[in-house]
Scaffold this motif. Sequence first.
Motif, PDB file in Angstrom:
ATOM      1  N   LEU A   1      15.417  -9.324  -6.087  1.00 15.13           N
ATOM      2  CA  LEU A   1      14.257  -8.506  -6.454  1.00 15.13           C
ATOM      3  C   LEU A   1      13.037  -9.317  -6.887  1.00 15.13           C
ATOM      4  CD1 LEU A   1      15.554  -5.221  -8.172  1.00 15.13           C
ATOM      5  CD2 LEU A   1      14.755  -5.613  -5.822  1.00 15.13           C
ATOM      6  N   THR A   2      12.887 -10.516  -6.296  1.00 17.49           N
ATOM      7  CA  THR A   2      11.635 -11.256  -6.482  1.00 17.49           C
ATOM      8  C   THR A   2      10.869 -11.380  -5.164  1.00 17.49           C
ATOM      9  OG1 THR A   2      12.609 -13.454  -6.063  1.00 17.49           O
ATOM     10  CG2 THR A   2      12.646 -12.635  -8.338  1.00 17.49           C
TER      11      THR A   2
ATOM     12  N   GLN B   1      11.794  -8.631  -2.372  1.00 17.55           N
ATOM     13  CA  GLN B   1      12.092  -7.457  -1.544  1.00 17.55           C
ATOM     14  C   GLN B   1      11.060  -6.336  -1.662  1.00 17.55           C
ATOM     15  OE1 GLN B   1      14.364  -8.990  -3.569  1.00 17.55           O
ATOM     16  NE2 GLN B   1      16.406  -9.005  -2.654  1.00 17.55           N
ATOM     17  N   GLU B   2      10.322  -6.283  -2.761  1.00  5.99           N
ATOM     18  CA  GLU B   2       9.412  -5.155  -2.973  1.00  5.99           C
ATOM     19  C   GLU B   2       8.239  -5.167  -2.000  1.00  5.99           C
ATOM     20  OE1 GLU B   2       8.115  -4.923  -6.996  1.00  5.99           O
ATOM     21  OE2 GLU B   2      10.137  -4.686  -7.814  1.00  5.99           O
TER      22      GLU B   2
END
Length: 257
Positions: free
Chosen positions: A87-88, A90-91
């Motif tokens: 989650l560093t 994928q957003e």
Amino acid sequence: MPVTTQQLIRWKQEGRAIVALTAWDWAIAQILDEAGIDVVLVGDSMAMVALGHATTLPLTLEEVIHHASAVRRGVKQALVVADLPFLTYQESTAQAMRSAGRLLKEAGVQAVKLEGGYPAIAQTVANLVLAGIPVMGHVGLTPQSVHRLGYRQQGKTSEDADRILHEAIALAEAGAFAIVLEHIPADLAAKITEKIPIPTIGIGAGSHCDGQVLVTADLLGLSPKQPPFAPAYADLRGIATQAVQSFANDVRKREFP
């Protein structure tokens, strides 16, 4: 001369095998570099082998920057690649750009690695490469997806094998300079290695990849449990335990110092 991403691609063309191992501190990094390892990966496996977590998921970007900085200080020749943690990236591409940029600027690594090859990830890779950030891909068993995939071998069905093949092709087309193939059948790894122009780095993917990588804690026998595809080349856990016990016994018997 220091190893470069372009050199790795040339080595694939020349048939020279690529050797990669993980590091999480200055001492291990120095040993790997002095031993002539080509690629030192600051892998998110450090969450488990160095920080005691059950999975890679809790690792933060700040922790990777901290450890990668130490590793970078210990390396003079090898290419240093750092994992982007869960989650560093994928957003959005913007998030991935910020995370990867911090690793290059603050830790001094020369490239980043991220997991997955579906269209959004491939597009992120393309955007990072366009910004001048070298990217290593990672398909097959992707540990950041442990709660969806588990730790079992991937690509055993024809459908899954086709998906992994196309993910690898997409990453190569997006500009990745190499791809890790983790825990997939050897015939699938061989097919991917033949199809794409960039190096494949195998871990539990057979002998037909362009290179191999292991978690150094597994290689040295430091891990409590060995993965099925990672032989221990030493038993440093046993040696260290024996040394500590000998020291403790000498102290208690007042034979030290």
